[in-house]
Design a protein around this motif. Structure first.
Motif, PDB file in Angstrom:
ATOM      1  N   UNK A   1      62.210  47.661  59.855  1.00 53.45           N
ATOM      2  CA  UNK A   1      61.490  47.878  57.570  1.00 53.45           C
ATOM      3  C   UNK A   1      60.405  48.389  57.548  1.00 53.45           C
ATOM      4  N   UNK A   2      60.259  49.224  59.217  1.00 51.71           N
ATOM      5  CA  UNK A   2      58.782  50.077  58.631  1.00 51.71           C
ATOM      6  C   UNK A   2      58.137  50.899  57.679  1.00 51.71           C
ATOM      7  N   UNK A   3      59.324  51.793  57.066  1.00 52.63           N
ATOM      8  CA  UNK A   3      59.087  52.660  56.027  1.00 52.63           C
ATOM      9  C   UNK A   3      58.903  51.943  54.750  1.00 52.63           C
ATOM     10  N   UNK A   4      59.707  50.781  54.859  1.00 46.89           N
ATOM     11  CA  UNK A   4      60.228  50.081  53.446  1.00 46.89           C
ATOM     12  C   UNK A   4      58.073  49.170  53.160  1.00 46.89           C
ATOM     13  N   UNK A   5      57.861  48.950  54.338  1.00 43.29           N
ATOM     14  CA  UNK A   5      57.054  48.175  53.950  1.00 43.29           C
ATOM     15  C   UNK A   5      56.713  46.839  53.905  1.00 43.29           C
ATOM     16  N   UNK A   6      57.800  46.555  53.870  1.00 44.62           N
ATOM     17  CA  UNK A   6      58.185  44.732  53.971  1.00 44.62           C
ATOM     18  C   UNK A   6      59.424  44.797  54.490  1.00 44.62           C
ATOM     19  N   UNK A   7      59.092  42.667  54.134  1.00 42.46           N
ATOM     20  CA  UNK A   7      60.589  42.753  54.889  1.00 42.46           C
ATOM     21  C   UNK A   7      60.824  40.906  54.589  1.00 42.46           C
ATOM     22  N   UNK A   8      61.399  40.561  53.868  1.00 39.60           N
ATOM     23  CA  UNK A   8      61.114  38.480  53.721  1.00 39.60           C
ATOM     24  C   UNK A   8      62.846  38.253  54.454  1.00 39.60           C
ATOM     25  N   UNK A   9      62.843  37.294  54.906  1.00 38.71           N
ATOM     26  CA  UNK A   9      63.759  35.860  55.505  1.00 38.71           C
ATOM     27  C   UNK A   9      63.123  34.776  54.953  1.00 38.71           C
TER      28      UNK A   9
ATOM     29  N   UNK B   1      51.241  45.688  62.531  1.00 32.78           N
ATOM     30  CA  UNK B   1      50.800  44.835  62.487  1.00 32.78           C
ATOM     31  C   UNK B   1      50.984  43.925  60.961  1.00 32.78           C
ATOM     32  N   UNK B   2      51.054  42.750  60.742  1.00 39.35           N
ATOM     33  CA  UNK B   2      51.690  42.442  59.563  1.00 39.35           C
ATOM     34  C   UNK B   2      51.280  41.296  58.862  1.00 39.35           C
ATOM     35  N   UNK B   3      50.957  40.882  57.730  1.00 34.00           N
ATOM     36  CA  UNK B   3      50.876  40.047  56.827  1.00 34.00           C
ATOM     37  C   UNK B   3      51.480  39.109  56.652  1.00 34.00           C
ATOM     38  N   UNK B   4      51.167  37.554  56.328  1.00 32.74           N
ATOM     39  CA  UNK B   4      52.577  36.827  56.397  1.00 32.74           C
ATOM     40  C   UNK B   4      51.986  36.091  54.612  1.00 32.74           C
ATOM     41  N   UNK B   5      53.045  36.409  54.256  1.00 35.87           N
ATOM     42  CA  UNK B   5      52.721  35.413  53.003  1.00 35.87           C
ATOM     43  C   UNK B   5      54.040  34.512  52.420  1.00 35.87           C
ATOM     44  N   UNK B   6      53.717  33.510  52.331  1.00 33.54           N
ATOM     45  CA  UNK B   6      55.197  32.118  52.335  1.00 33.54           C
ATOM     46  C   UNK B   6      55.266  32.324  50.855  1.00 33.54           C
ATOM     47  N   UNK B   7      56.146  31.973  51.110  1.00 34.33           N
ATOM     48  CA  UNK B   7      56.914  32.062  49.009  1.00 34.33           C
ATOM     49  C   UNK B   7      57.413  30.690  49.254  1.00 34.33           C
ATOM     50  N   UNK B   8      56.842  29.779  48.213  1.00 37.97           N
ATOM     51  CA  UNK B   8      57.237  28.172  48.625  1.00 37.97           C
ATOM     52  C   UNK B   8      58.078  27.625  47.155  1.00 37.97           C
ATOM     53  N   UNK B   9      58.429  26.449  47.630  1.00 38.21           N
ATOM     54  CA  UNK B   9      59.391  25.736  46.388  1.00 38.21           C
ATOM     55  C   UNK B   9      58.813  24.839  46.020  1.00 38.21           C
ATOM     56  N   UNK B  10      58.805  24.446  44.813  1.00 38.10           N
ATOM     57  CA  UNK B  10      57.914  22.820  45.501  1.00 38.10           C
ATOM     58  C   UNK B  10      57.419  22.658  46.238  1.00 38.10           C
ATOM     59  N   UNK B  11      56.198  22.777  46.956  1.00 37.62           N
ATOM     60  CA  UNK B  11      54.936  23.035  47.806  1.00 37.62           C
ATOM     61  C   UNK B  11      55.744  23.469  49.245  1.00 37.62           C
ATOM     62  N   UNK B  12      57.188  22.964  49.657  1.00 43.60           N
ATOM     63  CA  UNK B  12      57.491  23.834  50.439  1.00 43.60           C
ATOM     64  C   UNK B  12      58.416  25.504  50.436  1.00 43.60           C
ATOM     65  N   UNK B  13      57.541  25.487  52.071  1.00 45.70           N
ATOM     66  CA  UNK B  13      58.457  26.665  52.779  1.00 45.70           C
ATOM     67  C   UNK B  13      59.464  27.757  52.079  1.00 45.70           C
ATOM     68  N   UNK B  14      60.192  28.040  51.707  1.00 50.14           N
ATOM     69  CA  UNK B  14      61.459  27.991  51.363  1.00 50.14           C
ATOM     70  C   UNK B  14      61.719  30.443  52.037  1.00 50.14           C
ATOM     71  N   UNK B  15      60.711  30.841  51.930  1.00 51.89           N
ATOM     72  CA  UNK B  15      60.949  32.298  52.772  1.00 51.89           C
ATOM     73  C   UNK B  15      59.452  32.514  53.110  1.00 51.89           C
ATOM     74  N   UNK B  16      59.893  33.972  53.695  1.00 50.12           N
ATOM     75  CA  UNK B  16      58.048  34.204  54.895  1.00 50.12           C
ATOM     76  C   UNK B  16      58.741  35.972  54.749  1.00 50.12           C
ATOM     77  N   UNK B  17      57.361  36.690  53.461  1.00 46.67           N
ATOM     78  CA  UNK B  17      57.698  37.854  53.224  1.00 46.67           C
ATOM     79  C   UNK B  17      56.895  38.545  54.821  1.00 46.67           C
ATOM     80  N   UNK B  18      57.328  39.439  55.426  1.00 48.90           N
ATOM     81  CA  UNK B  18      56.210  40.353  56.564  1.00 48.90           C
ATOM     82  C   UNK B  18      55.812  41.503  55.568  1.00 48.90           C
ATOM     83  N   UNK B  19      54.190  41.529  55.649  1.00 46.80           N
ATOM     84  CA  UNK B  19      53.985  42.962  54.525  1.00 46.80           C
ATOM     85  C   UNK B  19      53.758  43.247  56.100  1.00 46.80           C
ATOM     86  N   UNK B  20      54.515  44.887  56.058  1.00 49.78           N
ATOM     87  CA  UNK B  20      54.792  45.601  57.804  1.00 49.78           C
ATOM     88  C   UNK B  20      53.381  46.813  57.113  1.00 49.78           C
TER      89      UNK B  20
END
Length: 366
Positions: free
Chosen positions: A153-161, A202-221
């Protein structure tokens, strides 16, 4: 194995990158080193023969027992299967079909399992490629997996799981890492540090939470262009440009053989080739776009020169003085223009002379 140290390229179908498996760092490096031996024109898996000494150096296996260690790694790898999702099927398959150590020659013969052919051979689209040198330096198994998953996903610049997806990709569904805090501390942070230090990503980590619980993780590439391997071989340049040229040909509804594309890429950049092809198809006055493009690429003609010639050609309806690519003809790159066809420059000069003649006499075009 000499080229694996600098310019060897790993090329995997995206569906194989997405497969669920868990291998040690050394086991992954064995697979990736073997994959880097595959050449663009290989239509079947070969038995690849590698120097045991160089193989161990590439993998980072050291010490007096390194040959024994390598045999242990490949034997374990032969026992491990993984899963590939194919529409409504889940296929379980082994990585290797054959390993043979030739002690007298100091070499090892290896071959991929036949099922993997569509995932490693003759890849034209939907694949991920990168220099082998970017991953053989990584010491953590999860760093290698994260590198591949993000490189895709390098060209897209981010990927979320989602958290479940990420655990599944890393083969950690039934581990102590199912708790996000543990996953972040023991897997994601170390991989983040190692990729930043040793690879082109390299990548940055962005946590996506629901009710204070991490449900997904977005990686900024983020790309670090300065770490891309310098001065790649001609073969590597061809492999890198092949997909780009094929994508443009498909978009323009043109068909060109792989041999022709490879020939173009030996002498020109993919950017130059795609610019010529796009101009040929979008310039309405060119009746034989593929013939035009083939001739222009063969003679290294530049866009500005071609635009000028096209403008001049539009000003006359005398077909006998028009360049051949203004006239209709069969559009095949293989046919192109015969050797007997006058050089495009000479045709342009003749065209200009005719135009000047008619302008002086003020004779109307016939």
């Amino acid at each position: 194995m000499d080229d694996t140290k600098q310019t060897a390229l790993v090329k995997k179908a995206n569906s194989l990158v997405e497969a669920s498996f868990k291998l040690s760092a050394l086991e992954q490096k064995v697979i990736l080193t073997l994959a880097s031996q595959i050449r663009q024109n290989d239509s079947e898996f070969k038995t690849y023969t590698l120097s045991i000494k160089e193989f161990c150096e590439t993998l980072g296996v050291k010490g007096t027992s390194k040959y024994t260690e390598l045999r242990r790694i490949t034997l374990n790898l032969m026992k491990k299967a993984f899963q590939v999702q194919l529409e409504k099927r889940v296929v379980q398959v082994s990585w290797l079909s054959y390993v043979s150590y030739n002690e007298n020659q100091g070499t090892v013969d290896m071959q991929f399992a036949p099922f993997l052919k569509p995932y490693l051979l003759e890849l034209k689209r939907n694949f991920t490629s990168y220099p082998l040198s970017n991953v053989v330096k990584l010491k953590r198994s999860y760093s290698i997996r994260m590198y591949e998953l993000l490189k895709q996903y390098q060209r897209i610049g981010e990927r979320t799981f989602t958290l479940d997806e990420l655990l599944q990709k890393l083969g950690l569904e039934n581990s102590s890492y199912t708790a996000y805090s543990n996953l972040k501390l023991k897997v994601l942070k170390p991989a983040q540090k190692e990729l930043a230090e040793k690879t082109d990503l390299s990548f940055d980590i962005i946590e996506i939470k629901k009710s204070r619980k991490v449900e997904s993780v977005r990686f900024v590439i983020r790309s670090k262009e300065k770490l891309i391997v310098p001065s790649p071989s001609v073969e590597t340049k061809i492999e890198r440009g092949f997909e780009e040229v094929q994508d443009v040909l498909k978009r323009l509804s043109l068909t060109v053989s792989d041999e022709i594309i490879s020939g173009w890429l030996k002498h020109h950049t993919a950017v130059y080739i795609t610019d010529i092809l796009t101009f040929a198809m979008t310039e309405g006055s060119i009746q034989n776009p593929l013939g035009f493009a083939t001739y222009a690429i063969k003679h290294n003609l530049q866009i500005e020169h071609l635009k000028h010639t096209v403008r001049e050609g539009k000003q006359t309806t005398r077909t006998e003085i028009l360049p051949e690519w203004f006239q209709k003809g069969e559009q095949t790159a293989e046919q192109g223009f015969s050797d007997d066809t006058a050089d495009l420059i000479e045709q342009r000069k003749r065209l200009e002379e005719e135009l000047q003649k008619y302008r002086k006499t003020k004779s109307p075009a016939i």
